[in-house]
Scaffold this motif. Structure first.
Motif, PDB file in Angstrom:
ATOM      1  N   PHE A 108       0.817  -1.212   0.000  1.00  0.00           N
ATOM      2  CA  PHE A 108       0.000   0.000   0.000  1.00  0.00           C
ATOM      3  C   PHE A 108       0.852   1.264   0.000  1.00  0.00           C
ATOM      4  CE2 PHE A 108      -2.867  -2.921   2.468  1.00  0.00           C
ATOM      5  CZ  PHE A 108      -3.709  -3.209   1.404  1.00  0.00           C
ATOM      6  N   ILE A 109       1.591   1.508   1.077  1.00  0.00           N
ATOM      7  CA  ILE A 109       2.234   2.806   1.244  1.00  0.00           C
ATOM      8  C   ILE A 109       3.640   2.867   0.681  1.00  0.00           C
ATOM      9  CG2 ILE A 109       0.865   3.435   3.242  1.00  0.00           C
ATOM     10  CD1 ILE A 109       3.227   2.708   5.005  1.00  0.00           C
ATOM     11  N   GLY A 110       4.242   1.693   0.380  1.00  0.00           N
ATOM     12  CA  GLY A 110       5.584   1.699  -0.178  1.00  0.00           C
ATOM     13  C   GLY A 110       6.573   2.426   0.709  1.00  0.00           C
ATOM     14  N   GLU A 111       7.324   3.378   0.131  1.00  0.00           N
ATOM     15  CA  GLU A 111       8.282   4.193   0.887  1.00  0.00           C
ATOM     16  C   GLU A 111       7.823   5.647   0.965  1.00  0.00           C
ATOM     17  OE1 GLU A 111      12.618   2.342   0.589  1.00  0.00           O
ATOM     18  OE2 GLU A 111      11.986   3.168  -1.354  1.00  0.00           O
ATOM     19  N   THR A 112       6.512   5.846   0.906  1.00  0.00           N
ATOM     20  CA  THR A 112       5.971   7.208   0.870  1.00  0.00           C
ATOM     21  C   THR A 112       6.364   8.019   2.092  1.00  0.00           C
ATOM     22  OG1 THR A 112       4.095   6.519  -0.494  1.00  0.00           O
ATOM     23  CG2 THR A 112       3.850   8.562   0.754  1.00  0.00           C
ATOM     24  N   ILE A 113       6.258   7.446   3.266  1.00  0.00           N
ATOM     25  CA  ILE A 113       6.554   8.199   4.486  1.00  0.00           C
ATOM     26  C   ILE A 113       8.010   8.636   4.505  1.00  0.00           C
ATOM     27  CG2 ILE A 113       6.690   8.052   7.008  1.00  0.00           C
ATOM     28  CD1 ILE A 113       4.247   6.193   6.877  1.00  0.00           C
ATOM     29  N   GLU A 114       8.911   7.740   4.116  1.00  0.00           N
ATOM     30  CA  GLU A 114      10.325   8.112   4.059  1.00  0.00           C
ATOM     31  C   GLU A 114      10.560   9.197   3.008  1.00  0.00           C
ATOM     32  OE1 GLU A 114       9.001   5.107   3.974  1.00  0.00           O
ATOM     33  OE2 GLU A 114      10.345   3.559   4.736  1.00  0.00           O
ATOM     34  N   PHE A 115       9.878   9.079   1.876  1.00  0.00           N
ATOM     35  CA  PHE A 115      10.028  10.064   0.793  1.00  0.00           C
ATOM     36  C   PHE A 115       9.601  11.455   1.259  1.00  0.00           C
ATOM     37  CE2 PHE A 115       7.872  12.257  -2.804  1.00  0.00           C
ATOM     38  CZ  PHE A 115       8.987  12.473  -3.609  1.00  0.00           C
ATOM     39  N   LEU A 116       8.480  11.531   1.967  1.00  0.00           N
ATOM     40  CA  LEU A 116       7.961  12.826   2.390  1.00  0.00           C
ATOM     41  C   LEU A 116       8.691  13.404   3.592  1.00  0.00           C
ATOM     42  CD1 LEU A 116       4.103  12.254   1.994  1.00  0.00           C
ATOM     43  CD2 LEU A 116       5.635  13.494   0.459  1.00  0.00           C
ATOM     44  N   LYS A 117       9.330  12.553   4.364  1.00  0.00           N
ATOM     45  CA  LYS A 117       9.919  13.035   5.612  1.00  0.00           C
ATOM     46  C   LYS A 117      11.444  13.028   5.636  1.00  0.00           C
ATOM     47  CE  LYS A 117       6.178  14.095   7.771  1.00  0.00           C
ATOM     48  NZ  LYS A 117       5.893  15.506   8.082  1.00  0.00           N
ATOM     49  N   ALA A 118      12.087  12.126   4.874  1.00  0.00           N
ATOM     50  CA  ALA A 118      13.539  12.017   4.949  1.00  0.00           C
ATOM     51  C   ALA A 118      14.200  13.043   4.039  1.00  0.00           C
ATOM     52  CB  ALA A 118      13.984  10.608   4.565  1.00  0.00           C
ATOM     53  N   GLU A 119      15.058  13.864   4.620  1.00  0.00           N
ATOM     54  CA  GLU A 119      15.693  14.944   3.866  1.00  0.00           C
ATOM     55  C   GLU A 119      16.565  14.407   2.739  1.00  0.00           C
ATOM     56  OE1 GLU A 119      18.737  18.718   4.680  1.00  0.00           O
ATOM     57  OE2 GLU A 119      17.892  17.582   6.345  1.00  0.00           O
ATOM     58  N   ASN A 120      17.222  13.267   2.983  1.00  0.00           N
ATOM     59  CA  ASN A 120      18.169  12.721   2.005  1.00  0.00           C
ATOM     60  C   ASN A 120      17.643  11.442   1.366  1.00  0.00           C
ATOM     61  OD1 ASN A 120      20.244  14.737   2.408  1.00  0.00           O
ATOM     62  ND2 ASN A 120      20.625  13.773   4.390  1.00  0.00           N
ATOM     63  N   TYR A 148      19.392  10.849  -2.091  1.00  0.00           N
ATOM     64  CA  TYR A 148      20.834  10.671  -1.945  1.00  0.00           C
ATOM     65  C   TYR A 148      21.165   9.337  -1.289  1.00  0.00           C
ATOM     66  CZ  TYR A 148      21.553  15.601  -3.122  1.00  0.00           C
ATOM     67  OH  TYR A 148      21.595  16.814  -3.775  1.00  0.00           O
ATOM     68  N   ASP A 149      20.446   9.008  -0.215  1.00  0.00           N
ATOM     69  CA  ASP A 149      20.724   7.763   0.502  1.00  0.00           C
ATOM     70  C   ASP A 149      20.541   6.555  -0.404  1.00  0.00           C
ATOM     71  OD1 ASP A 149      21.235   9.241   2.744  1.00  0.00           O
ATOM     72  OD2 ASP A 149      19.300   8.856   3.710  1.00  0.00           O
ATOM     73  N   ARG A 150      19.521   6.578  -1.251  1.00  0.00           N
ATOM     74  CA  ARG A 150      19.264   5.424  -2.123  1.00  0.00           C
ATOM     75  C   ARG A 150      20.202   5.401  -3.317  1.00  0.00           C
ATOM     76  NH1 ARG A 150      15.694   6.416   1.180  1.00  0.00           N
ATOM     77  NH2 ARG A 150      14.139   4.907   1.921  1.00  0.00           N
ATOM     78  N   LYS A 207      19.741  30.472  12.669  1.00  0.00           N
ATOM     79  CA  LYS A 207      19.746  29.007  12.578  1.00  0.00           C
ATOM     80  C   LYS A 207      18.349  28.455  12.303  1.00  0.00           C
ATOM     81  CE  LYS A 207      24.125  28.764  13.715  1.00  0.00           C
ATOM     82  NZ  LYS A 207      25.160  28.342  12.741  1.00  0.00           N
ATOM     83  N   GLU A 208      17.485  29.264  11.720  1.00  0.00           N
ATOM     84  CA  GLU A 208      16.106  28.821  11.488  1.00  0.00           C
ATOM     85  C   GLU A 208      16.078  27.530  10.663  1.00  0.00           C
ATOM     86  OE1 GLU A 208      11.860  30.551   9.728  1.00  0.00           O
ATOM     87  OE2 GLU A 208      13.695  31.736   9.582  1.00  0.00           O
ATOM     88  N   ARG A 209      15.262  26.602  11.102  1.00  0.00           N
ATOM     89  CA  ARG A 209      15.171  25.298  10.443  1.00  0.00           C
ATOM     90  C   ARG A 209      14.357  25.401   9.155  1.00  0.00           C
ATOM     91  NH1 ARG A 209      12.536  19.948  11.369  1.00  0.00           N
ATOM     92  NH2 ARG A 209      10.837  21.020  12.449  1.00  0.00           N
ATOM     93  N   ILE A 210      14.791  24.671   8.137  1.00  0.00           N
ATOM     94  CA  ILE A 210      14.061  24.582   6.870  1.00  0.00           C
ATOM     95  C   ILE A 210      13.275  23.278   6.883  1.00  0.00           C
ATOM     96  CG2 ILE A 210      14.219  24.597   4.367  1.00  0.00           C
ATOM     97  CD1 ILE A 210      15.167  27.171   5.812  1.00  0.00           C
ATOM     98  N   ILE A 211      11.965  23.382   6.710  1.00  0.00           N
ATOM     99  CA  ILE A 211      11.107  22.202   6.734  1.00  0.00           C
ATOM    100  C   ILE A 211      10.453  22.026   5.369  1.00  0.00           C
ATOM    101  CG2 ILE A 211      10.686  22.391   9.212  1.00  0.00           C
ATOM    102  CD1 ILE A 211       7.971  23.666   8.549  1.00  0.00           C
ATOM    103  N   GLY A 212       9.556  21.052   5.269  1.00  0.00           N
ATOM    104  CA  GLY A 212       8.882  20.801   4.004  1.00  0.00           C
ATOM    105  C   GLY A 212       9.501  19.606   3.311  1.00  0.00           C
ATOM    106  N   ASP A 213       8.753  19.000   2.413  1.00  0.00           N
ATOM    107  CA  ASP A 213       9.255  17.839   1.698  1.00  0.00           C
ATOM    108  C   ASP A 213       9.605  18.212   0.265  1.00  0.00           C
ATOM    109  OD1 ASP A 213       6.397  17.824   0.760  1.00  0.00           O
ATOM    110  OD2 ASP A 213       6.109  17.063   2.784  1.00  0.00           O
TER     111      ASP A 213
END
Length: 479
Positions: free
Chosen positions: A48-60, A63-65, A457-463
């Motif tokens: 069902f979800i595959g790697e969607t959560i990692e895709f939307l949340k993991a910054e790299n 690159y990691d893959r 040092k403001e954090r950058i968020i978003g996918d």
């Protein structure tokens, strides 16, 4: 964690607890897809979800893959689709060169549901594709340089007005919020021919939620990004229908209009039928999003990086003051002025290299094809991301350093390594429009203010789209 993700985890746990034949079959079927002969390396993740959560949340995520599987291509499953991620300059070249015969544009299901219309005779959704929107802008040539020449002065006038209202007299502002207000005001004027601040304000309130929901899991219940985006899209549609009604009345009264909305209203298909209002509204909403989110993001990160580098600020200021000195009092910017802003554009390009306004886009394979020795089946999705080369030290030495000189005409980097607007026959049609909007903003900003970061040092968020967590507050110093 977003409620939609928690909900999906909960469903997954229930499935695992249920166990037995049903889950075994789901896993078996899922595995069989991944075991097809000659697919790229990689993982399709969970059913069902595959790697969607990692895709939307993991910054790299990409690159990691690339390190784990291949620097050229890997497979995954994201946003409900088996997907091949094609990387690097050779991948960029392959995608740009084969668009019409191998690929077509694809929108994730969340975007399909947000940017959809209904026909006049049934409640059947009609997907408004990105290609359909691009065709609207390409056909009459609204976004060609020769058409934009006469619009530069209007951009300057609106930008000056926005600066007087929202920037001047303030000690501290949130740059991201004001960049969004400016870009949406300009987009409403350019695409719809309206400057009504009430229309713009009502649309602006909803657009942020739409952009957050465009690349999300389409779980439509309270608390999810998609639910908020759906409500926001409905509100924008309602506002756009009102604008369309006003525009139709103006056209009927003989008023001369040259904006894209007017063109869509009066245009007919081969049988002489006009486009339904609902379809016009959805296409305009898509165009406004395209002319709003990425442009505002590029402006915002120009402010961030230049605010951190006084030496670069003074070079930009010197260039813009020289242009300003050549103008008569009250004279607006013109096309020739824009061509003189070479250093300022180099700075903007470097900001887009370090923080791309949009991470990537999707395509769909029209046929089986082979790349880097692997076969991608027809119907699979292909994810193209601009950033697989941007920070590669092979192409950009000391890649984390903000260095606008990389983009000087005397310097060069390999072809297809810096492609913020895509390339080939489907290069972003709004590239020149975006360039003019951003440069007009830069000209008016640096002439009026110097600034410093309130939160260094403001954090950058978003996918898919980077966002300063606190809106990039800056402290203004008036010249």
């Amino acid at each position: 964690m977003e409620l939609s993700y928690l909900f999906l985890y909960f469903v997954l746990i229930l499935l695992i607890l249920a166990g037995g034949i049903c889950l075994f079959k789901l896993r078996h079927n899922h595995k069989s897809i991944g075991d097809q002969e000659n697919l790229p390396p990689g993982s399709l993740g969970w059913p069902f979800i595959g790697e969607t959560i990692e895709f939307l949340k993991a910054e790299n995520f990409v690159y990691d893959r690339m390190k784990q599987h291949s620097p050229d291509i890997f497979k995954t499953k994201i946003l409900g689709e088996e997907t091949a991620v094609i990387c690097g300059p050779n991948g960029n070249k392959f995608l740009f060169s084969n668009y019409d015969n191998i690929f077509t544009a694809f929108r994730p299901h969340s975007m399909q549901k947000l940017f959809r219309s209904y026909n006049n005779h049934a409640a059947t959704p009609v997907n408004i594709t990105r290609d359909a929107e691009v065709q609207v802008t390409r056909a009459p040539g609204f976004l060609k340089p020769e058409a934009l020449v006469g619009y530069v002065g209007k951009m300057d006038s609106i930008t000056q007005q926005q600066m007087r209202i929202y920037w001047e007299g303030k000690d501290e502002v949130k740059a991201f919020s004001l960049a969004k207000t400016l870009t949406l005001t300009l987009a409403c004027n350019f695409f719809m021919g309206t400057e009504d601040p009430e229309h713009v304000a009502r649309v602006n309130r909803s657009f942020y939620d739409i952009t957050l929901g465009m690349h999300s899991i389409p779980a439509n219940f309270p608390g999810t990004k998609f639910y908020k985006a759906s409500k926001a899209a409905a509100a924008v549609r309602k506002e756009l229908r009102a604008v369309i009604g006003e525009k139709k009345a103006a056209i009927a009264s003989g008023e001369q209009t040259v904006d894209i909305l007017s063109h869509m209203i009066v245009a007919t298909d081969g049988s002489g039928k006009h486009m339904p209002e609902a379809e016009i509204a959805d296409k305009i909403m898509g165009l406004l999003v395209a002319g709003y989110s990425t442009v505002a993001t590029a402006m915002t990160f120009f402010v961030k990086y230049v605010g951190e580098r006084p030496d670069i600020y003074h070079k930009v200021l010197a260039e813009q003051r020289e242009i300003g000195a050549s103008k008569k009092p009250g004279e607006l910017l013109d096309w020739n002025d824009m061509q003189k802003m070479k250093y300022s554009w180099n700075v903007i390009c470097e900001a887009m290299r370090l923080t791309p306004p949009l991470q990537g886009t999707f395509r769909e394979a029209l046929t089986d094809f082979t790349y880097a020795g692997y076969t991608i089946p027809k119907g699979w999705k292909v994810y193209w991301t601009v950033s697989t080369t941007n920070k590669n030290p092979k192409y950009f030495p000391d890649p984390e350093k903000f260095d606008p000189s990389r983009h000087d005409e005397t310097n060069s980097f390999p072809a297809y390594t810096f492609v913020p607007f895509g390339g080939g026959p489907r290069m972003c049609p709004g590239k020149e429009y975006a360039r003019l909007v951003i440069l007009t903003f830069v000209h008016n900003l640096v002439k009026r203010f110097k600034w410093e970061m309130v939160l260094p040092k403001e954090r950058i968020i978003g996918d898919m789209m980077p966002i300063p967590e606190k809106g990039l507050p800056i402290r203004l110093y008036h010249h």
